[in-house]
Design an enzyme around this catalytic site. Structure first.
Site, PDB file in Angstrom:
ATOM      1  N   ALA A  13      -5.762  -2.086  19.961  1.00  0.00           N
ATOM      2  CA  ALA A  13      -5.265  -1.673  21.433  1.00  0.00           C
ATOM      3  C   ALA A  13      -4.162  -2.288  22.142  1.00  0.00           C
ATOM      4  O   ALA A  13      -3.483  -1.675  23.093  1.00  0.00           O
ATOM      5  CB  ALA A  13      -6.447  -1.400  22.396  1.00  0.00           C
ATOM      6  N   ARG A  18       5.494  -9.294  21.240  1.00  0.00           N
ATOM      7  CA  ARG A  18       6.352 -10.173  20.498  1.00  0.00           C
ATOM      8  C   ARG A  18       6.820  -9.361  19.241  1.00  0.00           C
ATOM      9  O   ARG A  18       7.836  -9.715  18.588  1.00  0.00           O
ATOM     10  CB  ARG A  18       5.542 -11.380  19.814  1.00  0.00           C
ATOM     11  CG  ARG A  18       5.460 -12.335  20.938  1.00  0.00           C
ATOM     12  CD  ARG A  18       4.607 -13.574  20.482  1.00  0.00           C
ATOM     13  NE  ARG A  18       3.077 -13.072  20.436  1.00  0.00           N
ATOM     14  CZ  ARG A  18       2.076 -13.848  19.946  1.00  0.00           C
ATOM     15  NH1 ARG A  18       2.384 -14.681  19.204  1.00  0.00           N
ATOM     16  NH2 ARG A  18       0.894 -13.322  19.847  1.00  0.00           N
ATOM     17  N   GLY A  83      -9.411  -7.133  27.326  1.00  0.00           N
ATOM     18  CA  GLY A  83      -9.673  -8.148  26.410  1.00  0.00           C
ATOM     19  C   GLY A  83     -10.471  -7.616  25.382  1.00  0.00           C
ATOM     20  O   GLY A  83     -10.771  -6.479  25.288  1.00  0.00           O
ATOM     21  N   ASN A 390      23.913  27.219  -1.303  1.00  0.00           N
ATOM     22  CA  ASN A 390      22.643  28.003  -0.899  1.00  0.00           C
ATOM     23  C   ASN A 390      22.412  27.932   0.566  1.00  0.00           C
ATOM     24  O   ASN A 390      21.509  28.628   1.331  1.00  0.00           O
ATOM     25  CB  ASN A 390      21.407  26.924  -1.383  1.00  0.00           C
ATOM     26  CG  ASN A 390      21.497  25.421  -0.572  1.00  0.00           C
ATOM     27  OD1 ASN A 390      22.708  25.121  -0.282  1.00  0.00           O
ATOM     28  ND2 ASN A 390      20.619  24.817  -0.743  1.00  0.00           N
ATOM     29  N   TYR A 391      23.688  27.590   1.371  1.00  0.00           N
ATOM     30  CA  TYR A 391      23.354  27.705   3.075  1.00  0.00           C
ATOM     31  C   TYR A 391      24.537  28.500   3.531  1.00  0.00           C
ATOM     32  O   TYR A 391      25.783  28.175   3.012  1.00  0.00           O
ATOM     33  CB  TYR A 391      23.544  26.288   3.279  1.00  0.00           C
ATOM     34  CG  TYR A 391      23.239  26.043   5.088  1.00  0.00           C
ATOM     35  CD1 TYR A 391      22.119  26.583   5.279  1.00  0.00           C
ATOM     36  CD2 TYR A 391      24.256  25.172   5.624  1.00  0.00           C
ATOM     37  CE1 TYR A 391      22.100  26.273   6.881  1.00  0.00           C
ATOM     38  CE2 TYR A 391      23.898  25.055   7.034  1.00  0.00           C
ATOM     39  CZ  TYR A 391      23.052  25.591   7.637  1.00  0.00           C
ATOM     40  OH  TYR A 391      22.629  25.329   8.694  1.00  0.00           O
ATOM     41  N   ARG A 444      37.230  35.174 -11.326  1.00  0.00           N
ATOM     42  CA  ARG A 444      38.217  34.090 -10.950  1.00  0.00           C
ATOM     43  C   ARG A 444      39.524  35.140 -11.196  1.00  0.00           C
ATOM     44  O   ARG A 444      39.683  36.147 -11.774  1.00  0.00           O
ATOM     45  CB  ARG A 444      38.209  32.987 -12.037  1.00  0.00           C
ATOM     46  CG  ARG A 444      38.431  33.148 -13.312  1.00  0.00           C
ATOM     47  CD  ARG A 444      38.189  32.139 -14.360  1.00  0.00           C
ATOM     48  NE  ARG A 444      38.557  32.505 -15.690  1.00  0.00           N
ATOM     49  CZ  ARG A 444      37.923  31.678 -16.513  1.00  0.00           C
ATOM     50  NH1 ARG A 444      37.132  31.097 -16.337  1.00  0.00           N
ATOM     51  NH2 ARG A 444      38.244  32.054 -17.833  1.00  0.00           N
TER      52      ARG A 444
HETATM   53  C1  UD1 Z   1      -8.239 -13.703  19.358  1.00  0.00           C
HETATM   54  C2  UD1 Z   1      -9.343 -14.625  19.643  1.00  0.00           C
HETATM   55  C3  UD1 Z   1      -9.231 -15.912  19.170  1.00  0.00           C
HETATM   56  C4  UD1 Z   1      -8.591 -15.770  17.627  1.00  0.00           C
HETATM   57  C5  UD1 Z   1      -7.487 -14.937  17.336  1.00  0.00           C
HETATM   58  C6  UD1 Z   1      -7.411 -14.694  15.935  1.00  0.00           C
HETATM   59  C7  UD1 Z   1     -10.065 -13.448  21.718  1.00  0.00           C
HETATM   60  C8  UD1 Z   1     -10.152 -13.715  23.042  1.00  0.00           C
HETATM   61  N1  UD1 Z   1      -9.648 -14.492  20.868  1.00  0.00           N
HETATM   62  O1  UD1 Z   1      -7.091 -14.225  20.142  1.00  0.00           O
HETATM   63  O2  UD1 Z   1     -10.269 -16.636  19.267  1.00  0.00           O
HETATM   64  O3  UD1 Z   1      -8.474 -17.033  17.295  1.00  0.00           O
HETATM   65  O4  UD1 Z   1      -7.773 -13.420  18.074  1.00  0.00           O
HETATM   66  O5  UD1 Z   1      -6.177 -13.825  15.798  1.00  0.00           O
HETATM   67  O6  UD1 Z   1     -10.703 -12.375  21.366  1.00  0.00           O
HETATM   68  N2  UD1 Z   1      -7.176  -6.176  21.469  1.00  0.00           N
HETATM   69  C9  UD1 Z   1      -7.669  -4.642  21.942  1.00  0.00           C
HETATM   70  N3  UD1 Z   1      -7.970  -4.638  23.191  1.00  0.00           N
HETATM   71  C10 UD1 Z   1      -7.866  -5.592  24.282  1.00  0.00           C
HETATM   72  C11 UD1 Z   1      -7.221  -6.955  24.030  1.00  0.00           C
HETATM   73  C12 UD1 Z   1      -6.950  -6.925  22.493  1.00  0.00           C
HETATM   74  O7  UD1 Z   1      -7.945  -3.656  21.199  1.00  0.00           O
HETATM   75  O8  UD1 Z   1      -8.223  -5.366  25.530  1.00  0.00           O
HETATM   76  C13 UD1 Z   1      -6.895  -6.201  20.106  1.00  0.00           C
HETATM   77  C14 UD1 Z   1      -5.293  -6.574  19.709  1.00  0.00           C
HETATM   78  O9  UD1 Z   1      -4.751  -5.338  19.660  1.00  0.00           O
HETATM   79  C15 UD1 Z   1      -5.554  -7.470  18.719  1.00  0.00           C
HETATM   80  C16 UD1 Z   1      -6.923  -8.287  18.740  1.00  0.00           C
HETATM   81  O10 UD1 Z   1      -7.594  -7.401  19.776  1.00  0.00           O
HETATM   82  O11 UD1 Z   1      -5.599  -6.396  17.278  1.00  0.00           O
HETATM   83  C17 UD1 Z   1      -6.806  -9.485  19.159  1.00  0.00           C
HETATM   84  O12 UD1 Z   1      -6.232  -9.511  20.442  1.00  0.00           O
HETATM   85  P1  UD1 Z   1      -5.407 -10.724  21.063  1.00  0.00           P
HETATM   86  O13 UD1 Z   1      -4.802 -10.495  22.321  1.00  0.00           O
HETATM   87  O14 UD1 Z   1      -4.136 -10.724  20.059  1.00  0.00           O
HETATM   88  O15 UD1 Z   1      -6.152 -12.113  20.706  1.00  0.00           O
HETATM   89  P2  UD1 Z   1      -5.427 -13.482  20.599  1.00  0.00           P
HETATM   90  O16 UD1 Z   1      -4.977 -14.175  21.490  1.00  0.00           O
HETATM   91  O17 UD1 Z   1      -5.051 -13.364  19.224  1.00  0.00           O
HETATM   92 MG    MG Z   2      -3.471 -11.842  18.257  1.00  0.00          MG
END
Ligand code: UD1
Ligand code: MG
Length: 466
Positions: A13, A18, A83, A390-391, A444
């Site tokens: 989600a 980046r 999160g 064709n067109y 022709r």
């Molecule tokens: C997370 C872990 C970290 C780990 C790392 C590995 C947490 C808090 N930390 O950090 O310990 O080392 O992954 O890559 O989890 N996502 C959602 N909904 C949200 C937030 C995130 O679906 O509300 C999904 C993101 O799309 C992504 C994944 O969860 O695919 C990880 O989220 P991200 O924010 O990238 O966590 P990291 O900071 O990488």
């Molecule tokens: Mg990540």
């Protein structure tokens, strides 16, 4: 291995800021397939049948992809991204009926089924309530660090870590396993009292450990498999690793031969018969197959196409969504597309485009022609420079050419038009009406020769300049 009662929840989600893209991060392509494809394949190959994906940012596009390609995968909406812990919480109605849950991220396309299998086996055998996969990172910056102190396992996020804690190189991969019976209560215990103000999923591990329910860090000895994709550079790096992996698999398992492993791009769904030979700079993507004994010349690009046995693609052929029957020959410089079907031993040669047409067995379109929305019978020869018109500017019309025909060079076939079996067209004809079987169609202007033309010109006085 089939896994009953185990489901996999893929978190996808997040925004992926980046990546600086319009396409949602998990749909960014690697060798012609979205990143998410690789994660889903790895999960399914590990025998996990129940799969859910949490979507949010760009969720409509992700949901559309899933509906089309993975209709059995559940789509779970996380409207607000509070999160990783919150993401698992919103999916509760989906996982509550499962015994246990594997959680992973949609942006780690290099994960392998063997990792899931051994990880799940280990944590189930030890009957722990939770587990995570850890690995040693060359550069641990950004990752959560994994600690085991006084028998307690816990994760500290990079942004929350002290300088000493940041020195720890054992990091959290973002792959977890939970018994669903205690997951609800564990998620309920999460707070946002941390540097990012988010519900951290890794805190569930610490909670289980503190409560004596069991938490296990499962160490995986390959950082490469864990590569998370956050920016275009990592996307390209993962693409290169995946390219090598696929190529090695095709060579060792299917007997593919090539001259230059550095310049081949093969998608994960492509299959080869024995002794297919690829020259350099070849790309083959999508749902494609090449039968045994085919040769593919330099610079060919093939997508979503099926090539029968012993076909020959000369250099620089582009083949899209089409079928070649066995021993067909294409190119050099041919473009075959849009559901074309080239029959057995047929030949489509130099600078020829074939669109949405079938070319019968042993028929030939050797040079500089366009055949679109047409059907051509067997053993027919289409001379150089022929065009199916064709067109009409508004609609496309069909051309039907029978078997054993001879279409003279530079014939324009103005569709809709039908040419019967064994018919011939005179070179340079513009055919606007049907030609019955066995007839010659000639359309022709008759040639007229004016004698002495050169002499007449020579006698004319040059015009005086005014
Ligand atoms: C997370 C872990 C970290 C780990 C790392 C590995 C947490 C808090 N930390 O950090 O310990 O080392 O992954 O890559 O989890 N996502 C959602 N909904 C949200 C937030 C995130 O679906 O509300 C999904 C993101 O799309 C992504 C994944 O969860 O695919 C990880 O989220 P991200 O924010 O990238 O966590 P990291 O900071 O990488
Ligand atoms: Mg990540």
């Amino acid at each position: 291995m089939e896994m009953c009662g185990v489901g996999a929840l893929i978190l996808a989600a997040g925004k992926g800021t980046r990546m600086k893209g319009r396409i949602p991060k998990v749909l960014q392509p690697l060798l012609g397939e979205p990143m998410l494809f690789y994660v889903l394949e790895a999960v399914q190959k590990a025998g996990i049948q129940r799969v859910g994906v949490v979507v949010g940012h760009g969720g409509d596009q992700v949901a559309l992809y899933l509906r089309e390609h993975y209709p059995d995968v559940a789509v779970i909406w996380q409207e607000e991204q509070l999160g990783t812990g919150h993401a698992v919480q919103v999916a509760r109605p989906w996982w509550s009926s499962l015994d246990s849950l594997l959680v992973l991220c949609g942006d780690t396309p290099l994960v392998k089924p063997a990792l899931f299998e051994t990880f799940i086996k280990t944590v189930t055998q030890e009957s722990v309530a939770s587990g995570l996969v850890s690995f040693t990172a060359q550069d641990p910056g950004g990752y959560g660090r994994v600690f085991c102190e006084d028998n307690a396992l816990f994760v500290v996020e990079h942004k929350d870590a002290t300088p000493e804690q940041r020195c720890c190189a054992e990091v959290n991969s973002g792959i977890y396993f939970f018994q669903s019976s205690c997951l609800d209560e564990a998620l309920g215990s999460l707070t946002t009292a941390n540097a990012q103000g988010e519900y951290y999923l890794p805190d569930v591990i610490g909670w289980c450990s503190r409560k004596g329910l069991g938490a296990r860090a499962f160490f995986w000895d390959s950082e490469e498999d864990m590569l998370g994709i956050n920016d275009p550079l990592q996307l390209a790096q993962a693409g290169e690793i995946m390219r090598r992996r696929i190529l090695e698999r095709c060579m060792l398992e299917q007997g593919l031969k090539c001259v230059d492993m550095n310049s081949l791009w093969i998608g994960p769904r492509v299959t080869f018969g024995e002794d297919v030979f690829l020259d350099g700079d070849v790309r083959i993507f999508g749902e494609s197959s090449l039968g045994g004994g085919c040769t593919v010349g330099k610079g060919c690009i093939i997508s979503h196409s099926h090539v029968g046995e012993e076909c020959r693609l000369n250099p620089y052929v582009v083949l899209e969504e089409s079928v070649l029957e066995k021993r067909a020959i294409l190119g050099p410089f041919a473009y075959v597309r849009g559901g074309a079907r080239i029959g057995e031993e047929a030949f489509v040669g130099k600078f020829v485009e074939i669109k949405k047409s079938s070319i019968g067995a042993k028929s030939k379109v050797p040079h500089l022609s366009y055949v679109g929305d047409a059907s051509v019978g067997e053993n027919t020869n289409i001379g150089a420079g022929c065009i199916t018109c064709n067109y009409d500017g508004r609609e496309k019309h069909a051309t039907s050419i029978g078997g054993n025909c001879f279409i003279g060079s530079d014939t324009m076939l103005v569709a809709p038009v039908t040419v019967g079996d064994n018919a011939v067209t005179a070179a340079g004809s513009i055919i606007t009406g049907d030609i019955p079987a066995g007839a010659l169609g000639i359309a022709r202007a008759r040639q007229r020769n004016i004698e002495g033309w050169h002499q007449r010109k020579a006698l004319q006085k040059p015009k005086e300049e005014s």
